[in-house]
Write an enzyme that holds these catalytic residues in place. Structure first.
Site, PDB file in Angstrom:
ATOM      1  N   SER A  22     -21.820 -26.855 -69.586  1.00 17.81           N
ATOM      2  CA  SER A  22     -22.569 -26.680 -71.173  1.00 17.81           C
ATOM      3  C   SER A  22     -21.413 -26.052 -72.580  1.00 17.81           C
ATOM      4  O   SER A  22     -20.249 -25.478 -71.685  1.00 17.81           O
ATOM      5  CB  SER A  22     -23.111 -25.538 -71.173  1.00 17.81           C
ATOM      6  OG  SER A  22     -24.092 -24.547 -72.695  1.00 17.81           O
ATOM      7  N   TYR A  65     -26.951 -16.951 -69.411  1.00 18.46           N
ATOM      8  CA  TYR A  65     -26.703 -18.595 -68.983  1.00 18.46           C
ATOM      9  C   TYR A  65     -25.529 -18.841 -69.468  1.00 18.46           C
ATOM     10  O   TYR A  65     -24.165 -19.665 -69.042  1.00 18.46           O
ATOM     11  CB  TYR A  65     -27.489 -18.941 -70.359  1.00 18.46           C
ATOM     12  CG  TYR A  65     -27.484 -20.293 -70.218  1.00 18.46           C
ATOM     13  CD1 TYR A  65     -27.525 -21.579 -69.617  1.00 18.46           C
ATOM     14  CD2 TYR A  65     -26.525 -21.090 -71.011  1.00 18.46           C
ATOM     15  CE1 TYR A  65     -27.661 -22.755 -69.516  1.00 18.46           C
ATOM     16  CE2 TYR A  65     -26.842 -22.694 -71.786  1.00 18.46           C
ATOM     17  CZ  TYR A  65     -27.130 -23.399 -70.113  1.00 18.46           C
ATOM     18  OH  TYR A  65     -26.846 -24.709 -70.219  1.00 18.46           O
TER      19      TYR A  65
END
Length: 254
Positions: A139, A152
């Site tokens: 990501s 995250y």
């Protein structure tokens, strides 16, 4: 290795990017093995692909369960040409000062240890294929941070480092390591899961963004990277919607 003779394993294939990637690879001629915790979802997708004339099989698998991962790897017949590490996800958007350590642990286990587990288990087969490819779906959170994303971001930085380190360690072996780092992708479940089913909070993530990426946009990117000639390695590919310049700068039409 030709796609027509290769097997591709896709984790987290029950929805979103994983399901879209499985469809793309099946269309490219791969025999796809679909894994996810939700057995009914991957079985339905495998049936859909099979009905369309593709080779597909479904396996219920939690990538954080090492014994189950090893059993899955041992059950496979023949070589594995491609592994797409897609299983992952985010929980919560709390600041570091008040974040729940349990959420951080869950994110680390699936995004980092899950990638480690399945990659270690399938690496012998990928190497034996003579032309293996490991894809790590990280990501943009794995490359830079943003407020409320601590847990995250930590997890996706871990996934990024696995890809970077594995590429160094496999240099000279017949295995490529590709990292795809998407920015804002609107899927049916990612934001909803992050906010524990709160549809209003999930909707705000994409509010005013005319065209966030779709799961198929990312799947197409993965399929393109995997289909490059064997000597070509796409080390790291960052893909964002035009409206997103960074994790913290997004154009919204409100």
């Amino acid at each position: 290795m030709s796609a027509r003779t290769a097997t591709a394993v896709v984790t987290g294939a029950s929805s979103g990017i994983g399901a879209a990637t499985a469809r793309r690879l099946a269309e490219a001629g791969y025999r796809v093995l679909l894994t996810a915790r939700r057995e009914d979802r991957v079985e339905a997708l495998a049936a859909e692909l099979t009905a369309s004339g593709h080779e597909a099989s479904a396996y219920a698998l939690d990538v954080t369960d090492r014994a189950a991962v090893d059993a899955f790897a041992a059950s496979l017949d023949g070589e594995v040409g491609v592994l797409v590490n897609n299983a992952g996800g985010a929980l919560g958007a709390d600041p570091v000062a008040s974040a729940d350590p349990a959420d951080w642990r869950t994110m680390f286990e699936v995004n980092v240890l899950g990638v480690l587990n399945i990659t270690q288990a399938l690496l012998p087969a990928l190497t034996a294929s003579g032309d293996g490819t490991v894809v790590v779906l990280s990501s943009t959170a794995g490359l830079s941070t943003y407020e409320g994303g601590g847990g995250y971001v930590v997890a996706k930085h871990g996934a990024h480092v696995i890809a970077e380190t594995l590429r160094l360690e496999l240099c000279g072996d017949p295995v490529r390591v590709i990292e795809i780092a998407p920015g804002m992708v609107k899927t049916d479940e990612f934001a909803t899961t992050r906010f524990r089913g709160d549809q209003e909070k999930a909707a705000k993530v994409y509010a005013g963004v005319a065209e966030p990426l779709t799961a198929d946009d990312v799947a197409e990117t993965i399929a393109w990277a995997v289909s490059r000639p064997a000597h070509v390695n796409i080390d790291l590919l960052v893909v964002r919607p035009r409206a997103q310049a960074s994790n913290s700068k997004v154009h919204r039409e409100l």
